[in-house]
Scaffold this motif. Structure first.
Motif, PDB file in Angstrom:
ATOM      1  N   ALA A 110       0.541  -1.253  -0.057  1.00  0.00           N
ATOM      2  CA  ALA A 110      -0.171  -0.195   0.115  1.00  0.00           C
ATOM      3  C   ALA A 110       1.464   1.098   0.260  1.00  0.00           C
ATOM      4  CB  ALA A 110      -1.249   0.115   1.325  1.00  0.00           C
ATOM      5  N   GLY A 111       1.720   1.155   1.001  1.00  0.00           N
ATOM      6  CA  GLY A 111       2.789   2.195   0.486  1.00  0.00           C
ATOM      7  C   GLY A 111       3.675   2.586  -0.581  1.00  0.00           C
ATOM      8  N   TYR A 112       4.142   1.576  -1.132  1.00  0.00           N
ATOM      9  CA  TYR A 112       5.161   1.715  -2.058  1.00  0.00           C
ATOM     10  C   TYR A 112       4.323   2.236  -3.334  1.00  0.00           C
ATOM     11  CZ  TYR A 112       8.882   0.418  -5.732  1.00  0.00           C
ATOM     12  OH  TYR A 112       9.369   0.902  -6.742  1.00  0.00           O
ATOM     13  N   TYR A 113       3.092   1.385  -3.310  1.00  0.00           N
ATOM     14  CA  TYR A 113       2.601   1.841  -4.695  1.00  0.00           C
ATOM     15  C   TYR A 113       1.085   2.837  -4.714  1.00  0.00           C
ATOM     16  CZ  TYR A 113       4.201  -2.815  -6.653  1.00  0.00           C
ATOM     17  OH  TYR A 113       5.263  -3.380  -6.749  1.00  0.00           O
ATOM     18  N   GLY A 114       0.381   2.677  -3.395  1.00  0.00           N
ATOM     19  CA  GLY A 114      -0.093   3.524  -3.547  1.00  0.00           C
ATOM     20  C   GLY A 114      -1.518   3.704  -4.436  1.00  0.00           C
ATOM     21  N   GLY A 115      -2.097   4.870  -4.583  1.00  0.00           N
ATOM     22  CA  GLY A 115      -3.569   5.354  -5.890  1.00  0.00           C
ATOM     23  C   GLY A 115      -4.823   3.955  -5.275  1.00  0.00           C
ATOM     24  N   VAL A 117      -4.460   0.988  -5.283  1.00  0.00           N
ATOM     25  CA  VAL A 117      -3.965  -0.307  -4.440  1.00  0.00           C
ATOM     26  C   VAL A 117      -3.770   0.282  -2.843  1.00  0.00           C
ATOM     27  CG1 VAL A 117      -2.287  -1.431  -4.139  1.00  0.00           C
ATOM     28  CG2 VAL A 117      -2.340  -1.362  -6.108  1.00  0.00           C
ATOM     29  N   ASP A 118      -3.079   1.521  -3.166  1.00  0.00           N
ATOM     30  CA  ASP A 118      -3.510   1.553  -2.030  1.00  0.00           C
ATOM     31  C   ASP A 118      -5.454   2.510  -0.931  1.00  0.00           C
ATOM     32  OD1 ASP A 118      -2.898   2.904   1.133  1.00  0.00           O
ATOM     33  OD2 ASP A 118      -2.746   4.552  -0.068  1.00  0.00           O
ATOM     34  N   MET A 119      -5.784   2.698  -2.035  1.00  0.00           N
ATOM     35  CA  MET A 119      -7.361   2.451  -1.164  1.00  0.00           C
ATOM     36  C   MET A 119      -8.258   1.593  -1.386  1.00  0.00           C
ATOM     37  SD  MET A 119      -9.726   4.838  -3.259  1.00  0.00           S
ATOM     38  CE  MET A 119      -9.543   3.601  -4.732  1.00  0.00           C
ATOM     39  N   VAL A 120      -7.645   0.745  -1.676  1.00  0.00           N
ATOM     40  CA  VAL A 120      -8.730  -0.826  -1.353  1.00  0.00           C
ATOM     41  C   VAL A 120      -7.769  -1.797  -0.512  1.00  0.00           C
ATOM     42  CG1 VAL A 120      -8.896  -3.142  -2.825  1.00  0.00           C
ATOM     43  CG2 VAL A 120      -8.957  -1.593  -4.078  1.00  0.00           C
ATOM     44  N   ILE A 121      -7.237  -0.934  -0.340  1.00  0.00           N
ATOM     45  CA  ILE A 121      -6.223  -1.597   1.055  1.00  0.00           C
ATOM     46  C   ILE A 121      -6.876  -0.954   2.231  1.00  0.00           C
ATOM     47  CG2 ILE A 121      -4.312  -2.637   2.000  1.00  0.00           C
ATOM     48  CD1 ILE A 121      -3.045  -3.091  -0.416  1.00  0.00           C
ATOM     49  N   MET A 122      -6.797  -0.192   2.199  1.00  0.00           N
ATOM     50  CA  MET A 122      -7.334   0.741   3.324  1.00  0.00           C
ATOM     51  C   MET A 122      -8.306   0.313   3.708  1.00  0.00           C
ATOM     52  SD  MET A 122      -4.522   1.643   5.061  1.00  0.00           S
ATOM     53  CE  MET A 122      -3.322   0.070   4.394  1.00  0.00           C
ATOM     54  N   ARG A 123      -9.399   1.196   2.597  1.00  0.00           N
ATOM     55  CA  ARG A 123     -10.294   0.871   2.556  1.00  0.00           C
ATOM     56  C   ARG A 123     -11.155  -0.492   3.543  1.00  0.00           C
ATOM     57  NH1 ARG A 123      -8.793   4.771   1.374  1.00  0.00           N
ATOM     58  NH2 ARG A 123      -8.719   5.530   3.868  1.00  0.00           N
ATOM     59  N   LEU A 124     -10.331  -1.693   3.068  1.00  0.00           N
ATOM     60  CA  LEU A 124     -11.319  -3.146   3.418  1.00  0.00           C
ATOM     61  C   LEU A 124     -10.216  -3.058   5.024  1.00  0.00           C
ATOM     62  CD1 LEU A 124      -9.522  -5.036   0.947  1.00  0.00           C
ATOM     63  CD2 LEU A 124     -12.350  -5.238   1.466  1.00  0.00           C
ATOM     64  N   LEU A 125      -9.440  -2.529   5.541  1.00  0.00           N
ATOM     65  CA  LEU A 125      -9.053  -2.257   7.080  1.00  0.00           C
ATOM     66  C   LEU A 125      -9.887  -2.028   7.656  1.00  0.00           C
ATOM     67  CD1 LEU A 125      -5.147  -2.465   6.583  1.00  0.00           C
ATOM     68  CD2 LEU A 125      -6.725  -3.890   7.440  1.00  0.00           C
ATOM     69  N   ASP A 126     -10.768  -0.285   6.894  1.00  0.00           N
ATOM     70  CA  ASP A 126     -11.213   0.513   7.743  1.00  0.00           C
ATOM     71  C   ASP A 126     -12.228   0.052   8.231  1.00  0.00           C
ATOM     72  OD1 ASP A 126      -9.782   2.870   7.919  1.00  0.00           O
ATOM     73  OD2 ASP A 126     -10.681   3.305   5.773  1.00  0.00           O
ATOM     74  N   VAL A 127     -12.852  -1.366   7.212  1.00  0.00           N
ATOM     75  CA  VAL A 127     -13.595  -2.153   7.708  1.00  0.00           C
ATOM     76  C   VAL A 127     -13.653  -2.840   8.998  1.00  0.00           C
ATOM     77  CG1 VAL A 127     -16.120  -3.769   7.219  1.00  0.00           C
ATOM     78  CG2 VAL A 127     -14.615  -2.300   5.615  1.00  0.00           C
ATOM     79  N   LEU A 128     -12.467  -3.377   9.225  1.00  0.00           N
ATOM     80  CA  LEU A 128     -12.680  -4.199  10.252  1.00  0.00           C
ATOM     81  C   LEU A 128     -12.026  -3.067  11.578  1.00  0.00           C
ATOM     82  CD1 LEU A 128      -9.307  -6.434   9.253  1.00  0.00           C
ATOM     83  CD2 LEU A 128     -11.498  -7.815   9.729  1.00  0.00           C
ATOM     84  N   GLN A 129     -10.975  -2.235  11.487  1.00  0.00           N
ATOM     85  CA  GLN A 129     -10.455  -1.140  12.377  1.00  0.00           C
ATOM     86  C   GLN A 129     -12.503  -0.667  13.154  1.00  0.00           C
ATOM     87  OE1 GLN A 129      -7.564   1.280  11.202  1.00  0.00           O
ATOM     88  NE2 GLN A 129      -6.297   0.651  13.140  1.00  0.00           N
TER      89      GLN A 129
END
Length: 287
Positions: A110-115, A117-129
């Motif tokens: 997520a940190g390296y590619y951004g864009g 990819v970053d948005m999808v990973i972070m939003r999925l984690l937002d659901v968990l958090q």
């Protein structure tokens, strides 16, 4: 090559020397080493087996035969604490190791590619958090059922978001460094850049996070066992011992006193070690 190895050794030695100056951190490390050794050599150290019963000495107080007394089934509390360290410590260590491995990979990507990819990973984690970690662990354990393996899975999933966000933030901090640009300029593969250049220079906060997370995982696993979703009887586990003894808190408080003190001491030791590692690995605090 030799210079590179020497540099790594000197960094390790420098961190170790700075950690040695922190007496509280060393005290925490010594306590943890003792607890781990007791758990590893439990069959040699424990005076009784964790299932061994003395039905003539149920709920007995501390004595020469049973240093910390016995529980309602006549089992030696000291022996069960020593054997219980195997389950409690491995639950914390294995779940944190798995969560860190998954979180580091996701955070680095997520940190390296951004864009996107970053948005999808972070939003999925937002659901968990969106669900507190302890409630998420309870929900997963209740869904999968009680047991050692399911408890590890519940602890692992509940801790992945924290490691992912920590790794992502660390990777973003080193993204613009000259050595990253140099690696890109020679057309180094992205996987090599991530695992050879980005992660090694962002690993310090992850190490501290892992140390602190083991303490959290031990507390969470004890909570799961306390409500019957963790390690199942007759296996010894500190949280399960608290749960089994809660009915005797007024008449025989020693049944829950010693497991509670053990959890407190181990968690405190991990937190002290984590604080010491944070200070030792912080470049801003170097002389």
């Amino acid at each position: 090559m030799e210079q590179h190895i020497k540099k790594k050794e000197s960094m390790f030695l420098d961190t170790w020397k700075r950690l040695m100056k922190n007496r509280l951190a060393i005290a925490g490390l010594v306590i943890l080493i003792i607890v781990v050794l007791l758990a590893v050599f439990a069959p040699l150290v424990a005076p009784y087996g964790y299932e061994e019963q003395d039905l003539f000495s149920t709920l007995a107080g501390p004595s020469r035969e049973h240093w910390l007394g016995t529980d309602n089934l006549g089992r030696d509390i000291l022996s069960r604490l020593i054997y219980g360290g195997r389950n409690s410590l491995t639950l914390g260590l294995i779940s944190v190791a798995l969560a860190a491995a998954a979180g580091v990979v996701l955070g680095a990507v997520a940190g390296y590619y951004g864009g996107k990819v970053d948005m999808v990973i972070m939003r999925l984690l937002d659901v968990l958090q969106a669900v507190p970690a302890i409630l998420l662990a309870i929900a997963i354990s209740a869904t999968l059922g009680p047991g050692y393996i399911n408890c590890i899975l519940a602890l692992t999933i509940s801790q992945i978001p924290a490691f992912t966000r920590m790794t992502r933030a660390s990777c973003l901090n080193v993204q613009g460094m000259e050595y990253i640009e140099a690696a890109r300029s020679i057309n180094a593969r992205e996987r090599r850049i991530i695992f050879k250049h980005v992660l090694p220079n962002a690993i310090s906060p992850i190490i501290v996070q892992a140390t602190m997370s083991v303490a959290t995982a031990i507390l969470t696993s004890a909570s799961l066992s306390f409500i019957g979703l963790g390690v199942q009887p007759p296996q010894a586990e500190w949280g399960a011992m608290l749960s089994a003894g809660r009915s005797y808190i007024r008449s025989d408080p020693h049944v829950i006193l010693y497991p509670g003190i053990t959890i407190m001491v181990v968690v405190l030791s991990l937190n002290l070690l984590g604080d010491g590692l944070r200070d030792a690995l912080d470049p801003r605090l170097k002389n």
